[in-house]
Design a protein around this motif. Structure first.
Motif, short mmCIF file in Angstrom:
data_model
loop_
_atom_site.label_atom_id
_atom_site.label_comp_id
_atom_site.label_asym_id
_atom_site.label_seq_id
_atom_site.Cartn_x
_atom_site.Cartn_y
_atom_site.Cartn_z
N TRP A 198 35.07 -48.29 25.25
CA TRP A 198 36.46 -48.71 25.07
C TRP A 198 36.60 -50.18 24.73
CZ3 TRP A 198 38.79 -44.61 24.03
CH2 TRP A 198 38.54 -43.43 24.71
N ARG A 221 41.98 -44.18 24.76
CA ARG A 221 41.71 -43.98 26.18
C ARG A 221 42.84 -43.26 26.91
NH1 ARG A 221 39.19 -48.63 30.19
NH2 ARG A 221 38.56 -47.21 31.87
N HIS A 259 40.24 -38.35 27.45
CA HIS A 259 39.64 -38.60 28.76
C HIS A 259 38.17 -38.19 28.85
CE1 HIS A 259 43.68 -39.47 30.00
NE2 HIS A 259 44.09 -38.25 29.73
#
Length: 297
Positions: free
Chosen positions: A153, A125, A129
């Motif tokens: 995520w 992360r 992006h």
């Protein structure tokens, strides 16, 4: 040599990467609150075996109350305490240790509209992006019940060892009060340089315009991560200050190279530190043997 995981936030992962790309501009230090997570009390007497135990928060707070003559020799920390007498403890970190970085991550591949766009095994992360969703195996993104994209995520605490991309080689360990940090050490903590009205300055992690003093920048960074946990700057907690070299390599790839180097050069492979997370096959093989940035030459 001891091998353990260590968690970093996204901005600090970027600071570690910055140090690799441009040495002297990124993160080479980290401070962790002295807590039951990183210290073990050592007890024993003359002709008695040393027994290690994990203190409770209350035990540790009592032992640190009025602590004097704090001394650290390798990974053994001692100090004088009015209430507990002479205290001896074992720290989690010591020079020569290897720390593999855990960060927010997800597994690949990534696909959109029925087409796999990126076949990488792992994404991060802090730097990836453009990752929007989870691939369902056919190139489509997995959706939540309301039709929105399901976040791919995963928390850093759940990062497996195989997915780690950064390894830190510990070069120095100190125990000190948080507010004892110097300007030089604040910069080594990886605070970001920015442009301010008055010229070059340092980021305000609370959202302000920035500071001219890197210590104030570090203060804002520290409080953004620790104030809510009761360890803000004003509390001035005891911290473990760890200095390290950053290597852009997976921990197990690094260990494999170190073991190969040690075997080829006849290095003593006996373990230098005891503990269930130690790697007895590594011993004293230097990380420098792997060349620039900890990668195989």
């Amino acid at each position: 040599m001891k091998v353990t995981p260590i968690l970093f936030s996204g901005p600090m992962v970027c600071a570690l990467l910055r140090e690799i790309e441009k040495p002297g501009t990124g993160k080479t230090q980290t401070r962790r609150v002295l807590s039951p997570d990183n210290i073990r009390f050592m007890r024993g007497g003359i002709n008695e075996p040393i027994v290690k135990c994990t203190p409770t928060k209350e035990m540790l707070a009592e032992a640190l109350e009025g602590a004097r003559n704090m001394r650290l020799i390798e990974h053994v920390l001692t100090w004088d305490c009015p209430g507990a007498g002479y205290v001896m403890a074992n720290l989690k970190y010591a020079p020569g240790d290897l720390l593999w970085v855990r960060e927010t991550w997800c597994e690949g591949p990534i696909g959109r509209d029925g087409v796999v766009e990126d076949w990488r095994e792992y994404f991060y992360r802090a730097t990836d992006h453009d990752v929007m969703g989870i691939d369902d195996g056919d190139g489509f993104s997995v959706l939540n019940a309301d039709g929105s994209l399901k976040s791919p995520w995963r928390p850093s605490i759940h990062m497996p060892r195989r997915a780690s991309r950064l390894t830190l080689e510990v070069t120095d360990v100190r125990v000190e009060r948080l507010q004892d940090i110097s300007e030089e050490d604040a910069i080594a903590e990886g605070v970001s340089r920015i442009a301010t009205v008055g010229g070059a300055g340092w980021q305000d992690y609370s959202g302000g315009v920035g500071f001219g003093d890197p210590r104030r920048s570090f203060l804002s960074l520290w409080d953004s991560l620790n104030e809510a946990r009761g360890f803000g700057w004003d509390v001035n907690p005891w911290v473990v200050a760890v200095t390290f070299k950053v290597h852009r390599v997976n921990i197990d790839a690094l260990l494999e190279k170190l073991t190969k180097y040690a075997c080829e050069d006849g290095v003593d492979l006996s373990d230098r530190r005891s503990g269930e997370q130690s790697d007895p096959a590594l011993g004293a093989a230097p990380v420098q043997a792997l060349g620039e940035a900890g990668q195989a030459p």
